[in-house]
Design a protein around this motif. Structure first.
Motif, short mmCIF file in Angstrom:
data_model
loop_
_atom_site.label_atom_id
_atom_site.label_comp_id
_atom_site.label_asym_id
_atom_site.label_seq_id
_atom_site.Cartn_x
_atom_site.Cartn_y
_atom_site.Cartn_z
N GLY A 1 33.42 44.10 37.08
CA GLY A 1 34.79 43.65 37.36
C GLY A 1 35.54 44.54 38.32
N ASP A 2 35.35 45.86 38.20
CA ASP A 2 36.06 46.79 39.09
C ASP A 2 35.60 46.63 40.54
OD1 ASP A 2 37.47 47.83 37.01
OD2 ASP A 2 36.07 49.49 36.65
N VAL A 3 34.29 46.47 40.72
CA VAL A 3 33.73 46.38 42.08
C VAL A 3 34.14 45.07 42.74
CG1 VAL A 3 31.61 46.39 43.44
CG2 VAL A 3 31.77 47.83 41.41
N ILE A 4 33.99 43.95 42.00
CA ILE A 4 34.31 42.66 42.64
C ILE A 4 35.82 42.51 42.86
CG2 ILE A 4 32.19 41.45 41.96
CD1 ILE A 4 33.85 40.00 39.82
N ALA A 5 36.63 43.14 42.00
CA ALA A 5 38.08 43.10 42.23
C ALA A 5 38.43 43.86 43.51
CB ALA A 5 38.82 43.70 41.04
N ASP A 6 37.72 44.96 43.75
CA ASP A 6 37.93 45.73 44.99
C ASP A 6 37.55 44.90 46.21
OD1 ASP A 6 39.05 48.03 44.19
OD2 ASP A 6 37.17 49.19 44.05
N ILE A 7 36.40 44.21 46.10
CA ILE A 7 35.93 43.38 47.22
C ILE A 7 36.97 42.30 47.52
CG2 ILE A 7 34.16 41.69 47.92
CD1 ILE A 7 32.14 43.38 46.27
N PHE A 8 37.45 41.64 46.46
CA PHE A 8 38.42 40.56 46.66
C PHE A 8 39.75 41.09 47.17
CE2 PHE A 8 41.45 37.31 44.98
CZ PHE A 8 41.07 36.30 45.84
#
Lengths: 208, 64
Positions: free
Chosen positions: A165-172
């Protein structure tokens, strides 16, 4: 500890249904069961949007709260899984889920629901990792193989993001900042942004 | 009391006692044993998410 999440970027989704096909193929999902599907909002109207929907692996999952036999559980990564040996097919989870994630096979006799089936985040079930029994009941366990869900990995435009969740939130977040719009840069005021043309309404279905 | 009558009673008593014991054994076997919570938790544990090269590559491509 990483928490597994899905996030669909509606600016990128082209409703190709590649994620749906990838899920069906990877997990050998039977006819009548759709673990994932693409929903189009305001179809035919300028600014229509498509999003890919499946189990959102809620942190406070309503399916888990209503299950009378307590067959749901969270894995250490926050994936919501269920034990088909315990499921009695009552359908309470189907009514509780706001995303329509729990599915029931249609092949049985009328009125017989059978065991519930849903997206497992490609994390299998309680059986031994990547065993025949696990595959037969829940499908592929890609997470145990060091991979992510087939739907997210297959997405050609990378609209459907899955993983930590942390990584994909950063990407988005980076995408939204580059675009200068979306999730009303930056904050989770609304999950999928605000309409570009608020004056436009979806068709009401009234005949002219 | 005649010997025949006594032996008949003994026979019936033996049959009754062994029948009860058999039924008790069957009942004990038939009752499903609740799976201990610890064993269930252990069964549900999986290898889970790993920070593999494959996953890092996926994150890299998603940044494009």
């Amino acid at each position: 500890m990483a928490r597994m999440k899905f996030l669909c970027d509606d600016e990128r989704c082209i409703a190709c249904n590649g994620c749906v096909t990838a899920c069906k193929q990877e997990n050998e999902v039977p006819w009548g069961v759709n673990r994932r599907r693409v929903v189009t909002l305001n179809e035919g109207v300028r600014g229509e949007r498509s999003i890919s929907v499946a189990c959102m692996h809620c942190s406070d999952a309503p399916c888990m709260a209503v299950c009378p036999v307590d067959c749901f559980y969270h894995t250490e990564e926050g994936v919501v899984l269920h034990d088909k040996d315990m499921c009695i097919g009552c359908g309470y989870c189907f009514y509780a889920c706001p995303f329509g994630a729990p599915q029931f096979p249609q092949a049985g006799a009328f009125g017989m629901r059978g065991k519930m089936d849903k997206c497992t985040f490609c994390a299998g079930g309680p059986e031994k990792d990547n065993s025949k029994e696990e595959f037969a009941k829940y499908g592929s366990n890609r997470l145990a193989q060091g991979k992510l869900p087939a739907c997210a990995e297959m997405c050609s435009t990378k609209a459907l993001l899955g993983g930590d969740g942390d990584v994909i939130a950063d990407i988005f977040r980076n995408r939204a900042i580059k675009r200068g719009k979306g999730s009303e840069v930056w904050g989770w005021g609304t999950a999928y942004g605000k309409p570009d043309h608020p004056q436009q309404q979806a068709p009401t279905g009234a005949k002219s | 009391m005649s010997k025949t009558k006594l032996s008949r009673r003994n026979f019936l008593l033996t049959v009754g006692a062994s029948g009860a014991a058999g039924a008790a054994t069957l009942a004990a076997k038939a009752v499903p044993q609740a799976q201990p919570v610890a064993a269930r938790e252990q069964k549900r544990r999986t290898a889970g998410y790993q920070d593999s090269a494959h996953i890092r590559n996926y994150y890299r491509t998603a940044k494009v």
